[in-house]
Design an enzyme around this catalytic site. Structure first.
Site, PDB file in Angstrom:
ATOM      1  N   GLU A 102       0.838  -1.213   0.000  1.00  0.00           N
ATOM      2  CA  GLU A 102       0.000   0.000   0.000  1.00  0.00           C
ATOM      3  C   GLU A 102       0.867   1.254   0.000  1.00  0.00           C
ATOM      4  O   GLU A 102       2.004   1.231   0.480  1.00  0.00           O
ATOM      5  CB  GLU A 102      -0.851   0.017   1.278  1.00  0.00           C
ATOM      6  CG  GLU A 102      -2.324  -0.221   1.059  1.00  0.00           C
ATOM      7  CD  GLU A 102      -3.079   0.931   0.417  1.00  0.00           C
ATOM      8  OE1 GLU A 102      -2.531   1.640  -0.450  1.00  0.00           O
ATOM      9  OE2 GLU A 102      -4.251   1.112   0.780  1.00  0.00           O
ATOM     10  N   ASP A 106      -4.013   5.446   6.573  1.00  0.00           N
ATOM     11  CA  ASP A 106      -4.532   6.629   7.226  1.00  0.00           C
ATOM     12  C   ASP A 106      -5.478   6.152   8.337  1.00  0.00           C
ATOM     13  O   ASP A 106      -5.012   5.751   9.398  1.00  0.00           O
ATOM     14  CB  ASP A 106      -5.226   7.442   6.112  1.00  0.00           C
ATOM     15  CG  ASP A 106      -5.658   8.825   6.512  1.00  0.00           C
ATOM     16  OD1 ASP A 106      -4.821   9.592   6.992  1.00  0.00           O
ATOM     17  OD2 ASP A 106      -6.842   9.150   6.319  1.00  0.00           O
ATOM     18  N   SER A 107      -6.775   6.105   8.070  1.00  0.00           N
ATOM     19  CA  SER A 107      -7.701   5.576   9.084  1.00  0.00           C
ATOM     20  C   SER A 107      -7.498   4.073   9.280  1.00  0.00           C
ATOM     21  O   SER A 107      -7.798   3.533  10.338  1.00  0.00           O
ATOM     22  CB  SER A 107      -9.148   5.835   8.665  1.00  0.00           C
ATOM     23  OG  SER A 107      -9.471   5.067   7.523  1.00  0.00           O
TER      24      SER A 107
HETATM   25  P1  IMP Z   1      -7.556   4.792   4.885  1.00  0.00           P
HETATM   26  O1  IMP Z   1      -8.634   3.833   4.497  1.00  0.00           O
HETATM   27  O2  IMP Z   1      -8.119   5.971   5.660  1.00  0.00           O
HETATM   28  O3  IMP Z   1      -6.407   4.151   5.620  1.00  0.00           O
HETATM   29  O4  IMP Z   1      -7.046   5.482   3.576  1.00  0.00           O
HETATM   30  C1  IMP Z   1      -6.107   4.951   2.782  1.00  0.00           C
HETATM   31  C2  IMP Z   1      -6.192   5.530   1.392  1.00  0.00           C
HETATM   32  O5  IMP Z   1      -6.536   6.921   1.406  1.00  0.00           O
HETATM   33  C3  IMP Z   1      -4.835   5.454   0.763  1.00  0.00           C
HETATM   34  O6  IMP Z   1      -4.670   4.234   0.085  1.00  0.00           O
HETATM   35  C4  IMP Z   1      -4.831   6.658  -0.140  1.00  0.00           C
HETATM   36  O7  IMP Z   1      -5.393   6.308  -1.393  1.00  0.00           O
HETATM   37  C5  IMP Z   1      -5.731   7.663   0.530  1.00  0.00           C
HETATM   38  N1  IMP Z   1      -4.949   8.661   1.306  1.00  0.00           N
HETATM   39  C6  IMP Z   1      -4.858   8.770   2.639  1.00  0.00           C
HETATM   40  N2  IMP Z   1      -4.081   9.801   3.015  1.00  0.00           N
HETATM   41  C7  IMP Z   1      -3.649  10.374   1.866  1.00  0.00           C
HETATM   42  C8  IMP Z   1      -2.776  11.491   1.580  1.00  0.00           C
HETATM   43  O8  IMP Z   1      -2.224  12.182   2.453  1.00  0.00           O
HETATM   44  N3  IMP Z   1      -2.571  11.756   0.264  1.00  0.00           N
HETATM   45  C9  IMP Z   1      -3.148  11.024  -0.752  1.00  0.00           C
HETATM   46  N4  IMP Z   1      -3.948   9.975  -0.522  1.00  0.00           N
HETATM   47  C10 IMP Z   1      -4.198   9.647   0.761  1.00  0.00           C
HETATM   48 MG    MG Z   2      -4.595   3.952  -2.035  1.00  0.00          MG
END
Ligand code: IMP
Ligand code: MG
Length: 185
Positions: A102, A106-107
């Site tokens: 990956e 983030d979350s």
């Molecule tokens: P999560 O489900 O919140 O962990 O988000 C993960 C996905 O959100 C990553 O695979 C990215 O595609 C997108 N993402 C999260 N933070 C960023 C950032 O700072 N820049 C660009 N894409 C992000």
């Molecule tokens: Mg992504």
């Protein structure tokens, strides 16, 4: 789309630092999976640059497959957890040693959903390798075996990561100055 230099706050991770760290991760993975058949699963689209460069630094036999995920109903910059698979794996991963690759966690909602889905196919092992980890934003726990860099809670772009789908091709990770960036819509 305007020039990224209009809203680049700073270069957070240079091209050189990215490549140095990826070489270290590749060496670690090569050692850990020695004697096993490694299957890398690249999460599109953000993970593609990292996956390709990582593969060049993994010196044991391995294969790669792709999966694309989108977070349904998400604003441009947040996951909702309502995760949709837009391109599914084309193979069965039963008894395979799977390493998910990956761009950023983030979350954790996206990856948690992918892990749940893939676990159901009974791989021999299932681990995660992320280039970037925004640990402060985590909402669900995801087991990370390999992590390139811990970063602060800032919106970043480049090296696979997009701003409204642009700038994935930059060789570095930059921080967006959100006061200067005007979303296209
Ligand atoms: P999560 O489900 O919140 O962990 O988000 C993960 C996905 O959100 C990553 O695979 C990215 O595609 C997108 N993402 C999260 N933070 C960023 C950032 O700072 N820049 C660009 N894409 C992000
Ligand atoms: Mg992504």
């Amino acid at each position: 789309m305007e020039d990224y230099k209009n809203f680049l706050e700073e270069i957070l991770i240079s091209k050189e630092d990215l490549q140095t760290r990826i070489a270290e991760l590749g060496a670690e993975i090569s050692k850990d999976y020695l004697g096993k058949e490694l299957l890398l699963v690249c999460i599109l689209r953000g993970g593609v640059f990292f996956t390709v460069d990582l593969m060049k630094k993994i010196d044991i036999p391995h294969v790669v497959e792709f999966m694309a995920i989108s977070s349904y109903g998400a604003g441009a910059r947040e996951s909702t957890g309502d995760v949709r698979v837009t391109l599914d794996l084309q193979i069965n991963i039963r008894d395979k040693h799977v390493l998910l690759v990956e761009d950023i966690i983030d979350s954790g909602l996206t990856l948690a959903s992918v892990i749940e889905r893939l676990s159901a196919q009974h791989p021999a092992s299932l681990e995660v390798c992320t280039l970037l980890d925004k640990a402060a934003r985590r909402e669900v726990d995801v087991p990370l075996k390999y992590r390139g860099f811990n970063i602060e809670d800032k919106f970043v772009f480049g090296y696979g990561l997009d701003i409204d789908e642009f700038f994935r091709g930059l060789p570095f990770i930059g921080v967006v100055d959100l006061d200067k960036y005007e979303p296209a819509d």
